[in-house]
Structures are given as structure tokens and as C-alpha cells.
Design an enzyme around this catalytic site. Sequence first.
Site, short mmCIF file in Angstrom:
data_model
loop_
_atom_site.label_atom_id
_atom_site.label_comp_id
_atom_site.label_asym_id
_atom_site.label_seq_id
_atom_site.Cartn_x
_atom_site.Cartn_y
_atom_site.Cartn_z
N SER A 1 -3.26 -27.03 20.47
CA SER A 1 -4.53 -27.73 20.73
C SER A 1 -4.58 -28.32 22.13
O SER A 1 -5.66 -28.68 22.62
CB SER A 1 -4.73 -28.86 19.72
OG SER A 1 -3.74 -29.88 19.92
N TYR B 1 -5.52 -29.67 -2.46
CA TYR B 1 -5.48 -30.53 -1.27
C TYR B 1 -5.62 -31.98 -1.73
O TYR B 1 -6.68 -32.39 -2.20
CB TYR B 1 -6.62 -30.21 -0.30
CG TYR B 1 -6.56 -28.86 0.37
CD1 TYR B 1 -5.41 -28.07 0.34
CD2 TYR B 1 -7.65 -28.38 1.09
CE1 TYR B 1 -5.36 -26.85 0.98
CE2 TYR B 1 -7.61 -27.15 1.74
CZ TYR B 1 -6.47 -26.39 1.67
OH TYR B 1 -6.42 -25.18 2.31
N LEU C 1 -5.58 -23.26 15.76
CA LEU C 1 -4.85 -24.08 16.72
C LEU C 1 -3.41 -24.31 16.27
O LEU C 1 -2.74 -25.21 16.76
CB LEU C 1 -5.56 -25.43 16.92
CG LEU C 1 -6.96 -25.34 17.52
CD1 LEU C 1 -7.58 -26.73 17.64
CD2 LEU C 1 -6.95 -24.65 18.87
N ARG D 1 -2.15 -25.56 13.58
CA ARG D 1 -1.96 -26.92 13.05
C ARG D 1 -1.80 -27.96 14.16
O ARG D 1 -1.06 -28.93 14.03
CB ARG D 1 -0.77 -26.95 12.09
CG ARG D 1 -0.89 -25.88 11.00
CD ARG D 1 0.29 -25.87 10.06
NE ARG D 1 0.24 -24.71 9.19
CZ ARG D 1 -0.50 -24.60 8.08
NH1 ARG D 1 -1.25 -25.60 7.72
NH2 ARG D 1 -0.49 -23.50 7.36
N GLY D 2 -2.53 -27.73 15.25
CA GLY D 2 -2.53 -28.66 16.37
C GLY D 2 -1.53 -28.33 17.45
O GLY D 2 -1.59 -28.88 18.55
#
Length: 339
Positions: A218, A59, A212, A214-215
Site C-alpha cells: 500500500s 468474519y 494491496l 493486505r497493506g
Amino acid sequence: MNTLQLGTKGMNGPRVSAIGLGCMGMSGVYGPSDRAESIATIHAAMDAGITLLDTGDFYGSGHNEMLIGEALKGLKPSQRDAALVSVKFGAMRDPAGGWVGYDARPAAVKNFATYSLQRLGLDHIDIYRPARLDPNVPIEDTVGAIADLVKAGYVRHIGLSEVGSRTIRKAAAVHPICDLQIEYSLISRGIEDDILSTCRELGIGITAYGVLSRGLISGHWKKDAAGAKDFRAYSPRFQGENVERNLALVEALRRIADAKGVTVAQIAIAWVAAQGEDIVPLIGARQRTRLDEALGALNVKLGPDDFAAIERAVPKGAAAGDRYAAAQMASLDSESRRG
């Protein structure tokens, strides 16, 4: 904050907070992030009782581990001791940030761990796991190398990530596996077909990322919001007609959330958490406001009528588009039809 045990049936797995903090988004995967706010979010999570911090050595090519290391130094000793750090390894990158394969050879495992310990500023890693199955290395060899690190005191527990039932069984035959990290959400329910039952048979917990999506689910995502350096700009579920269909599912979910007086994100997180006491949702908050919203999901109680309404709004298999691009999907042992 309730705690759950990862790994049962006598394997003495770690007890972790009922939700964990996924830190990937703090290192550029979803576009620019603020370092100070990221560290403040980690501190706020720990203050709220979250103990599980999830990262990967790839990351930000080490950035995320150094960020977590810096955040841990700023905690009280009691909080620092309570923190459980889960690290994925094996995904290789080039200087331009491209992905160039996986390396899970025993020598590479020990090398990756050495650098992770240095970046994190820790003397051990709580849960260590290959990010993906290396097709050129038997999983028994990879797990055996991590087991050597366990014996030496550098790793406490062994986890897996995105592998199928056959691989899970092979790995568990070498050393107890405390958890499988895998995508699980209202629109990513593939583990229900086979993998979840295998893990439960073997007493292996689930740390669910992408709760979620990756949004996407959301309740905050808007079409065409991804920048050029955002992973979502290349994700099939965020493309063209797919994103339109998926956002329609979100609006159906929003009506249920509004009726309960909660947010879409909260009901989506609560749904994952309600699927079993062996499942720990990882929330990818990189700002304190999003963290606060996610923590509110712990207070959302879902009854039979709620589950039925959610199933009607977002039926299994309703998502449009795969969760990764074709090349990445091909590398997922968890998506293999071998079982």
C-alpha cells in the site's frame, strides 16, 4: 463509477461497480477497528458509486454481516436497492477464534445461508460462495445446494473462491458461476498461470481480493506494525527477511508512482484493474481516508511504458514468502498443481 458484468456467455451475471469494498478488516482481522468509522466508510463507498460489498459469515464470527446489515439500514432506499452483497461461507471457528476446518455439505450450506440472511437483514444474498473447497464434499454437491437456494429466491448468483481450474469446470457444469474470488495483486499473480484463462473460457469474472497484499504494498506499511491479534503477524510475507525484501519492492514501485504523481496504493490498484474488464478489484478500506485514496486509482491511466516499468520494479514471482502460512496454503485448491 463504471460498472462491469460478472459472468458472461449468456449466464446473465450481475453488473457491479468497477471496484468493490471488501469489509473483512472491519471485524478485527487486522486488529481493532472503529464501528462508527466502518459504517461511515460503507456509506461513503455507496455514495461514490460502489455497489459490491464483500463479506464472509465467519468474519468476526458474524460481526461483519451484522455491521453491513446496520450500514444498509442507514442508506436511502435507492442506495440500499443498488447494494450487491457477496457472502462467503463454510469456514468454521471455535470460541477462541481459531480455525477448525470447512463445512460445505448441502445441509450446512442452507443452514449458513439462513443465519446470514438474518444477520444481514436481507431477503436474499446477491452472490453466495463457499470460502474454500471442502475436501470431504464434492463441489457439485455444494453448488447444487446453492442452486436450490437460487431456485427458492434466497440467492441470486453463485460464486467460487480460491479454487483451481478443475474444480471451476466441475462447478460450472452444475450451475452458471458468475465469478471467482481469488487473491490477485502485483505480488500474487498465480492465477495468470492457468486459472485466469479457464475463467475467461467459461465467461466467469474475477473479484480480486488482496490487491494491496493486505497493506504490504500500500505504501503505508512499516515493518513490525502488526499487533498480536493481527492476521499479518503470522503471515510469511510479513516475517523477518521476507518483509524487508517485499518492502524493497514497494520502494521500487514508489518511484514509479511518484513520477506519475499518484500513490503506491493507487498504482497497485490501477494495475489490477487494467488486467481486464472481467476483473473487479476489492479494496479493503476500513477508513474513509483510505477509501478516498483507493477511489483515486480509477483515474490512474497506465500506458505501455508504465506497465514495462512496473514489471521491472516488481517482476512476477518476486515476492518473498507465501501468501498464507503453510497449513492454510495446503487448504487452497487454487494452489493445487492438479490444474
